[in-house]
Design a protein around this motif. Structure first.
Motif, PDB file in Angstrom:
ATOM      1  N   ASP A   1       0.836  -1.206   0.000  1.00  0.00           N
ATOM      2  CA  ASP A   1       0.000   0.000   0.000  1.00  0.00           C
ATOM      3  C   ASP A   1       0.869   1.254   0.000  1.00  0.00           C
ATOM      4  OD1 ASP A   1      -2.238  -1.602   0.055  1.00  0.00           O
ATOM      5  OD2 ASP A   1      -2.558  -1.406   2.221  1.00  0.00           O
ATOM      6  N   GLU A   2       1.983   1.190   0.726  1.00  0.00           N
ATOM      7  CA  GLU A   2       2.898   2.328   0.773  1.00  0.00           C
ATOM      8  C   GLU A   2       3.498   2.599  -0.601  1.00  0.00           C
ATOM      9  OE1 GLU A   2       6.688   3.863   3.468  1.00  0.00           O
ATOM     10  OE2 GLU A   2       6.338   1.722   3.190  1.00  0.00           O
TER      11      GLU A   2
ATOM     12  N   VAL B   1       2.111   1.934  -3.543  1.00  0.00           N
ATOM     13  CA  VAL B   1       1.078   2.516  -4.403  1.00  0.00           C
ATOM     14  C   VAL B   1       0.879   3.994  -4.080  1.00  0.00           C
ATOM     15  CG1 VAL B   1      -1.375   2.458  -4.980  1.00  0.00           C
ATOM     16  CG2 VAL B   1      -0.083   0.311  -4.772  1.00  0.00           C
ATOM     17  N   ALA B   2       0.757   4.329  -2.792  1.00  0.00           N
ATOM     18  CA  ALA B   2       0.542   5.722  -2.404  1.00  0.00           C
ATOM     19  C   ALA B   2       1.732   6.596  -2.777  1.00  0.00           C
ATOM     20  CB  ALA B   2       0.268   5.805  -0.901  1.00  0.00           C
ATOM     21  N   ASP B   3       2.947   6.064  -2.600  1.00  0.00           N
ATOM     22  CA  ASP B   3       4.160   6.815  -2.912  1.00  0.00           C
ATOM     23  C   ASP B   3       4.219   7.159  -4.396  1.00  0.00           C
ATOM     24  OD1 ASP B   3       7.033   7.634  -2.093  1.00  0.00           O
ATOM     25  OD2 ASP B   3       7.359   6.305  -3.794  1.00  0.00           O
TER      26      ASP B   3
ATOM     27  N   ARG C   1       1.777   7.273  -6.606  1.00  0.00           N
ATOM     28  CA  ARG C   1       0.700   8.174  -7.027  1.00  0.00           C
ATOM     29  C   ARG C   1       1.007   9.619  -6.618  1.00  0.00           C
ATOM     30  NH1 ARG C   1      -4.553   6.364  -8.822  1.00  0.00           N
ATOM     31  NH2 ARG C   1      -4.358   4.173  -9.434  1.00  0.00           N
ATOM     32  N   GLU C   2       1.611   9.794  -5.447  1.00  0.00           N
ATOM     33  CA  GLU C   2       1.989  11.139  -5.049  1.00  0.00           C
ATOM     34  C   GLU C   2       3.075  11.694  -5.969  1.00  0.00           C
ATOM     35  OE1 GLU C   2       3.869  13.604  -1.261  1.00  0.00           O
ATOM     36  OE2 GLU C   2       3.043  11.596  -0.932  1.00  0.00           O
TER      37      GLU C   2
ATOM     38  N   SER D   1       8.066  12.862  -3.353  1.00  0.00           N
ATOM     39  CA  SER D   1       7.132  12.185  -2.473  1.00  0.00           C
ATOM     40  C   SER D   1       7.531  12.341  -1.020  1.00  0.00           C
ATOM     41  CB  SER D   1       7.049  10.700  -2.825  1.00  0.00           C
ATOM     42  OG  SER D   1       6.302   9.998  -1.855  1.00  0.00           O
TER      43      SER D   1
ATOM     44  N   ARG E   1       6.606  10.235   1.088  1.00  0.00           N
ATOM     45  CA  ARG E   1       6.695   8.865   1.606  1.00  0.00           C
ATOM     46  C   ARG E   1       7.986   8.166   1.183  1.00  0.00           C
ATOM     47  NH1 ARG E   1       1.604   9.812  -0.318  1.00  0.00           N
ATOM     48  NH2 ARG E   1      -0.141   9.464   1.100  1.00  0.00           N
TER      49      ARG E   1
END
Length: 255
Positions: free
Chosen positions: A61-62, A64-66, A68-69, A213, A215
């Motif tokens: 999940d990290e 994917v979020a990273d 996308r940011e 990012s 993240r």
């Protein structure tokens, strides 16, 4: 045929100027839609080809979020800060849409064949260095040694398996088009579909921009690198060390 004389270091090819003028006129007059650099539009195009449920395959999940940011920030920068001309906008759209498409294509592949993420990987030899410091020359020298393996241009820009010969054909067409736009390209950086290439296509380097990012971690970037090395080893299995070259962002890997 030798390239034409370049009378100034920033001179552009005639076809590039003509293409830029045509695109600007076509957008102004409504003949063609301008490229949509909104991240959601890029995802929508890729999802039509690969589905909207594959990005997370093989990724945390990290992760994917990273990503996308990163994509949102770089798209905003291209639109608000880069001040690109019409041809530059079209090429930016092409690179960004390619990275999103490849990201979902990899997810689709890993979802169907999760065992590929466990492909045996010989320890790689990674060439690190700043731009124009000789990393490409070192990389090609090491790649010439039969004791090593290397990524080809066609692997870097078309990493997803396809009909035999298709990725090489597409790469040859792309290089011919780039050569027409920039007749001095091969003098600066010789490239061919099956020739050694640094390892990852330009758009993948979105992953190696630490400022993109909040993240960002070295662990995420190493995981990205290893996943794609495993795919290359799966496509071209051997016991040799693969030699990727990362000429810009060694600080991201060593932090």
């Amino acid at each position: 045929m030798p390239p034409p004389l370049r009378d100034h270091p920033l001179a552009r090819g005639k076809l590039a100027d003509r293409s830029n003028a045509f695109l600007a006129r076509a957008w102004d007059r409504g003949w063609l839609p301008p490229p949509d650099l909104d991240p959601q539009a890029l995802w929508a195009i890729a999802e039509r080809a690969h589905g909207d449920d594959v990005e997370a395959a093989g990724r945390s999940d990290e992760d994917v979020a990273d990503f996308r940011e990163r994509l949102e920030r770089i798209c905003a920068s291209v639109q608000q800060e880069a001040d690109l001309n019409a041809l530059g906008q079209a090429m930016a759209w092409g690179q960004l849409s390619r990275v999103v498409n490849n990201r979902l294509a990899f997810g689709k592949l890993w979802k169907a064949r999760p065992e590929l993420l466990d492909t045996r990987l010989a320890p790689p030899i990674i060439v690190l260095g700043h731009m124009r410091s000789g990393t490409t020359r070192i990389h090609k020298l090491l790649a010439a040694d039969p004791a090593h393996s290397h990524t080809r241009y066609q692997d870097a820009f078309h990493p997803i398996p396809s009909i035999p010969g298709m990725n090489r054909t597409k790469s040859a067409i792309e290089l011919a088009m780039l050569g027409a736009l920039n007749p001095w390209m091969q003098s600066i950086h010789p490239m061919a579909p099956a020739a050694p290439f640094r390892g990852f296509q330009m758009a993948f380097r979105l992953w190696f921009l630490p400022e993109c990012s909040s993240r960002s971690t070295a662990c995420l970037r190493w995981c990205f690198l290893l996943r794609h090395l495993r795919i290359h080893f799966w496509q071209r299995p051997c016991e040799c060390a693969r030699i990727p070259s990362i000429p810009f962002f060694e600080c991201c890997l060593l932090e």
